[in-house]
Motif scaffolding. Structure first.
Motif, mmCIF file in Angstrom:
data_model
loop_
_atom_site.group_PDB
_atom_site.id
_atom_site.type_symbol
_atom_site.label_atom_id
_atom_site.label_comp_id
_atom_site.label_asym_id
_atom_site.label_seq_id
_atom_site.Cartn_x
_atom_site.Cartn_y
_atom_site.Cartn_z
ATOM 1 N N UNK A 1 0.810 -1.359 -0.052
ATOM 2 C CA UNK A 1 0.001 0.046 -0.130
ATOM 3 C C UNK A 1 0.975 1.473 -0.014
ATOM 4 N N UNK A 2 2.134 1.026 0.159
ATOM 5 C CA UNK A 2 3.074 2.306 -0.076
ATOM 6 C C UNK A 2 3.598 2.412 -1.343
ATOM 7 N N UNK A 3 4.602 1.554 -1.741
ATOM 8 C CA UNK A 3 5.111 1.715 -2.916
ATOM 9 C C UNK A 3 4.622 0.390 -3.869
ATOM 10 N N UNK A 4 3.814 -0.166 -3.380
ATOM 11 C CA UNK A 4 3.073 -1.319 -4.037
ATOM 12 C C UNK A 4 1.690 -1.116 -3.999
ATOM 13 N N UNK A 5 0.890 -1.705 -5.050
ATOM 14 C CA UNK A 5 -0.638 -1.852 -5.081
ATOM 15 C C UNK A 5 -1.025 -2.028 -3.695
ATOM 16 N N UNK A 6 -2.260 -1.409 -2.933
ATOM 17 C CA UNK A 6 -2.660 -1.789 -1.604
ATOM 18 C C UNK A 6 -4.066 -2.257 -1.784
ATOM 19 N N UNK A 7 -4.520 -2.221 -0.441
ATOM 20 C CA UNK A 7 -5.806 -2.970 -0.181
ATOM 21 C C UNK A 7 -7.193 -2.402 -0.847
ATOM 22 N N UNK A 8 -6.975 -1.139 -1.196
ATOM 23 C CA UNK A 8 -8.241 -0.535 -1.739
ATOM 24 C C UNK A 8 -8.563 -0.710 -2.948
ATOM 25 N N UNK A 9 -8.577 -2.267 -3.450
ATOM 26 C CA UNK A 9 -8.988 -2.995 -4.517
ATOM 27 C C UNK A 9 -9.518 -4.102 -4.389
ATOM 28 N N UNK A 10 -10.509 -4.478 -5.118
ATOM 29 C CA UNK A 10 -11.358 -5.601 -5.076
ATOM 30 C C UNK A 10 -10.432 -7.077 -5.145
ATOM 31 N N UNK A 11 -9.332 -6.921 -5.875
ATOM 32 C CA UNK A 11 -8.450 -7.911 -6.223
ATOM 33 C C UNK A 11 -6.907 -7.589 -6.173
ATOM 34 N N UNK A 12 -6.114 -8.255 -5.645
ATOM 35 C CA UNK A 12 -4.883 -7.935 -5.289
ATOM 36 C C UNK A 12 -3.751 -9.163 -5.787
ATOM 37 N N UNK A 13 -2.616 -8.789 -6.034
ATOM 38 C CA UNK A 13 -1.490 -9.862 -5.934
ATOM 39 C C UNK A 13 -0.303 -9.385 -5.077
#
Length: 333
Positions: free
Chosen positions: A97-109
């Motif tokens: 969630x800082x320099x990688x895509x974080x939890x405000x997304x319905x799907x993550x890797x």
């Protein structure tokens, strides 16, 4: 059912140097090739998320970006035998969630090493009521216990007590039988803090007097400080002989002005708390305690559940408002 698109919060840098926060539809094939994919059900709102959404380069360097340093969800794809489809999991810390895509997304890797399986008697919603704030509070309480600060030794002071870490620390300490003094600058929150489990409430304007003195009256056997600055300095000066002070935040100030007298005349110890890089084994231990003997039903008194649309508004206003308790995000709401 095959997923083609999903929703995510995206923060983008505008031409005028400001940052826009929007809900966008993303293509599922952007993450289809990943080794592990999680359908996020809940996240939470934290100070770092607000900083990232406002373009703070100390938190997030590149945009567009999806914030959210916490996530809890269900695995929908896995190439690893220790994580199976249908497993309930949570992610906090590291660079999430800082320099990688974080939890405000319905799907993550995310990397496998960042993932913890949800404790058996915890719901996904429960885990995000705690989130990074609860892990930090738990690590703070853990250090008090590890250092021999037992309930019979006297009051524990919790500063910034209406915030996420402070309020959750109160519930944990209360469940363990400690006498808790909650310190706040918000007089209107007294009843809220007592309902959480604080035994008494004191106010910052009264606490931060006589700041020039090198030592103050010995009152507290332990301190969980979440704000730093003058409050932390006075908390150290007010700690009893052999007491423990934990430090995890700097919302008041990153500077600490103190003499060495509390340390060399009273044997006070100052312990820094970091939930970002702590070991996997310690994380598991704290999460298991949070889900069992440290769990307290009063946490429902401090939580507000919001939708992604409401999250956009909260992110825009977070740095300019007072906050009490925790906001958790239902990504299906």
């Amino acid at each position: 059912m095959k997923i083609n698109t999903f929703k995510a919060i995206v923060v983008s840098e505008a031409h005028n140097g400001k940052f826009d926060i929007n809900i966008v539809n993303k293509n599922f094939n952007e993450i289809e090739d990943s080794n592990i994919i999680i359908n996020v059900k809940y996240s939470s709102l934290n100070y770092k998320d607000a900083l990232s959404s406002q373009g703070n380069r100390g938190v997030t360097r590149k945009f567009p970006h999806t914030p959210g340093i916490d996530a809890a969800g269900v695995i929908v794809k896995s190439n690893y035998p220790d994580f199976k489809i249908g497993d309930k999991v949570l992610i906090t810390g590291y660079d999430f969630g800082m320099n990688t895509s974080g939890g405000y997304s319905q799907y993550i890797s995310v990397p496998k090493e960042w993932i913890l399986k949800l404790p058996d008697n915890f719901s996904l919603r429960d885990s995000m009521i705690y989130g990074t704030a609860g892990l930090t509070a738990g690590l703070s309480v853990y250090q008090l216990i590890k250092s021999g600060i037992t309930p019979d030794l006297g009051n524990i002071l919790v500063t910034g007590s209406t915030g996420g870490v402070g309020s959750l620390a109160i519930t944990i300490l209360n469940s363990l039988g400690y006498t808790v003094t909650a310190l706040t600058g918000k007089k209107e929150t007294r009843d809220f803090l007592l309902k959480l489990g604080a035994n008494e409430v004191i106010y910052r304007e009264d606490f931060n007097i006589n700041s020039e003195k090198p030592l103050l009256k010995e009152i507290y056997s332990g301190v969980i400080d979440t704000v730093g600055g003058e409050t932390l300095s006075n908390a150290i000066k007010s700690t009893k002989y052999g007491g423990i002070v934990t430090c995890c935040g700097n919302v008041s100030s990153h500077k600490l002005s103190s003499s060495i007298y509390p340390f060399i005349l009273r044997g006070v110890s100052l312990i820094g708390i970091d939930s970002v890089q702590c070991s996997t084994d310690l994380r598991k231990e704290i999460w298991n305690k949070l889900s069992k003997e440290w769990k307290n039903s009063s946490i429902e008194n401090l939580v507000q559940e919001i939708s992604m649309e409401e999250l956009v508004i909260s992110l825009k206003n977070f740095l300019f408002e007072d906050h009490t308790g925790r906001k958790i995000v239902n990504l299906d709401k």
